[in-house]
Design an enzyme around this catalytic site. Structure first.
Site, mmCIF file in Angstrom:
data_model
loop_
_atom_site.group_PDB
_atom_site.id
_atom_site.type_symbol
_atom_site.label_atom_id
_atom_site.label_comp_id
_atom_site.label_asym_id
_atom_site.label_seq_id
_atom_site.Cartn_x
_atom_site.Cartn_y
_atom_site.Cartn_z
ATOM 1 N N TYR A 141 1.100 -1.053 0.045
ATOM 2 C CA TYR A 141 0.063 0.302 -0.306
ATOM 3 C C TYR A 141 0.712 1.226 -0.138
ATOM 4 O O TYR A 141 0.342 1.910 -0.432
ATOM 5 C CB TYR A 141 -0.757 0.405 0.972
ATOM 6 C CG TYR A 141 -2.429 -0.269 0.866
ATOM 7 C CD1 TYR A 141 -2.614 -2.349 0.422
ATOM 8 C CD2 TYR A 141 -3.187 0.268 1.398
ATOM 9 C CE1 TYR A 141 -4.043 -2.259 0.358
ATOM 10 C CE2 TYR A 141 -5.164 0.262 1.448
ATOM 11 C CZ TYR A 141 -4.960 -1.485 1.482
ATOM 12 O OH TYR A 141 -6.221 -1.799 -0.084
ATOM 13 N N LYS A 192 2.534 -15.339 2.343
ATOM 14 C CA LYS A 192 2.313 -15.836 0.789
ATOM 15 C C LYS A 192 3.809 -15.871 0.393
ATOM 16 O O LYS A 192 5.139 -15.793 -0.296
ATOM 17 C CB LYS A 192 2.625 -14.250 -0.687
ATOM 18 C CG LYS A 192 1.974 -15.897 -2.011
ATOM 19 C CD LYS A 192 0.596 -16.995 -1.667
ATOM 20 C CE LYS A 192 1.259 -17.320 -3.402
ATOM 21 N NZ LYS A 192 0.327 -18.323 -3.621
ATOM 22 N N ASP A 224 -3.606 -17.704 -0.213
ATOM 23 C CA ASP A 224 -5.047 -18.166 -0.694
ATOM 24 C C ASP A 224 -5.305 -19.971 -0.098
ATOM 25 O O ASP A 224 -6.801 -19.432 0.230
ATOM 26 C CB ASP A 224 -4.138 -19.259 -2.083
ATOM 27 C CG ASP A 224 -2.278 -20.059 -2.075
ATOM 28 O OD1 ASP A 224 -2.088 -20.008 -1.141
ATOM 29 O OD2 ASP A 224 -2.246 -20.377 -3.033
ATOM 30 N N ASP A 248 -6.559 -6.993 4.292
ATOM 31 C CA ASP A 248 -7.520 -5.885 2.935
ATOM 32 C C ASP A 248 -8.427 -6.744 2.279
ATOM 33 O O ASP A 248 -9.369 -6.825 2.892
ATOM 34 C CB ASP A 248 -6.972 -4.854 2.238
ATOM 35 C CG ASP A 248 -8.213 -4.707 1.180
ATOM 36 O OD1 ASP A 248 -8.913 -3.697 1.915
ATOM 37 O OD2 ASP A 248 -8.556 -4.441 -0.416
ATOM 38 N N ASP A 252 -12.339 -8.421 4.159
ATOM 39 C CA ASP A 252 -13.667 -8.953 3.525
ATOM 40 C C ASP A 252 -14.705 -9.809 3.132
ATOM 41 O O ASP A 252 -15.860 -9.871 3.624
ATOM 42 C CB ASP A 252 -13.599 -8.149 1.770
ATOM 43 C CG ASP A 252 -14.087 -6.343 2.099
ATOM 44 O OD1 ASP A 252 -13.610 -5.573 3.297
ATOM 45 O OD2 ASP A 252 -14.418 -5.888 0.897
#
Ligand code: IPM
Ligand code: MG
Length: 359
Positions: A141, A192, A224, A248, A252
């Protein structure tokens, strides 16, 4: 002591959910002795309309000098076309970064009366209580260099940089261990590390800290796989700690397991526990101004503020009990409506919570 709270209503449904939440603040101070002084300022699209900047210097100054900040939501189609550097979302990112709010807490809790609102089967989500801890001021970000470049032949390329320093990883990981220690004692670090060196370092550092927190059981998961496991068997998680971008996305996904993203609060804290509190949902321009939005995420963000920053846990408990009771009685906004419930609007929902504060 008077707590100075800055209210940033923002855009879309922001102003109406904030009006609703201010009813709760007013009731707490009039009837239950909460001592607060409210200030209001512009931010996001509303600030762009007013002075051309998503985070005006005057707003940032008020934010720095207040004890805590309550934010509605920012952004909307009206401002999507303007220069990237001046979009409403940039105001939010700048505020997080300027105030060094590196620790973002996003709980995903399924309140019992809402089990039927989840898109997953009730037996998979009943009792769900996950805390997602998202690193908020680093990673891709904010990493430099970034941008879109045009080559001599006119072809364009875009690039961003995912970068984490040892210090940034250590401080968020320690919070992860601390918070897990106060809950069920299970911390899952999501990365990851099979592909990205940044997160290989992340995994190394988190692993090296585990020895100091023997009461916490640490696990690691690739992002994932974490997305898959959150849908397959979400109750395996207690606390998840992860980077800005992964957080982020997962924050959600996880709230949606609870039926509605319209229910869930968040806290963004600095190293001293000062913070910005906001609903996880966005500005929902499609339903703005229609008294349809669910104010409970903002009302519960207020509860988080009272608990985490203002040291007023009694008032936080009072709000959370009132929310649970209001739902128990069968009142629902449209986003969490199910058959047999009584549908109410934004303001009515807040009034019902207010009426239950003393129960
Ligand atoms: C969030 C939002 C923000 C983010 C946007 C509005 C900049 O999606 O708080 O999760 O990406 O962090
Ligand atoms: Mg988001």
């Amino acid at each position: 002591m008077t707590h100075k709270i800055l209210i940033l209503a923002g855009d879309g449904i922001g102003p109406e959910i904030m009006r609703a939440t201010e009813l709760v603040i007013a009731a707490l101070s009039e009837k239950f002795g909460l001592d607060v002084a409210l200030e209001h300022a512009l931010m996001g699209g509303a600030a762009i309309d007013d002075c051309g900047e998503p985070l005006p210097a005057s707003t940032l100054e008020l934010a720095s000098s207040s004890d805590a900040i309550l934010l509605g939501a920012v952004g909307g189609p009206k401002w999507e076309k303007i220069d990237r550097a001046r979009r409403p979302e940039r105001g939010l990112l700048a505020l997080r970064s300027e105030l060094e709010l590196f620790c973002n807490l996003r709980p995903a809790v399924l309140l019992a009366p809402l089990a039927a609102s989840s898109t997953l089967k009730a037996e998979v989500v009943t009792g769900l209580d996950i805390m997602i801890i998202r690193e908020l001021t680093g990673g891709i970000y904010f990493g430099e260099p970034r941008g879109i470049q045009v080559a001599a032949d006119g072809t364009r390329s875009g690039h961003n940089t995912m970068v984490y320093t040892e210090h940034e990883i250590t401080r968020i990981a320690r919070l992860g261990f601390d918070i897990a220690g106060k809950r069920q004692g299970r911390l899952c670090s999501v990365d990851k590390a099979n592909v990205l060196e940044t997160t290989e370092l992340w995994r190394d550092i988190v692993t090296s800290l585990a020895g100091e927190y023997t009461e916490v059981e640490l696990s690691h998961m690739y992002v994932d796989s974490a997305a898959m496991q959150l849908v397959r068997n979400p109750r395996q998680f207690d606390v998840i700690v992860t980077s800005n971008l992964f957080g982020d996305i997962l924050s959600d996904l996880a709230p949606m397991l609870t039926g509605s993203i319209g229910m869930l609060p968040s806290a963004s804290l600095d190293a001293n526990g000062k913070g910005l509190f906001e609903p996880v949902h966005g500005s929902a321009p499609d339903i703005a101004g229609q008294n349809l939005a669910n104010p409970l995420a903002t009302i519960q963000s207020l509860a988080m503020m009272l608990r985490y920053t203002l040291n007023e846990s009694m008032h936080a408990n009072r709000i959370e009990r009132a929310v649970a009771r209001t739902l128990d009685k069968g009142y629902r906004t449209g986003d969490i409506y199910s058959e047999g419930a009584q549908q109410v609007g934004t303001l009515e929902m807040a009034e019902l919570v207010v009426a239950s504060l003393g129960d």
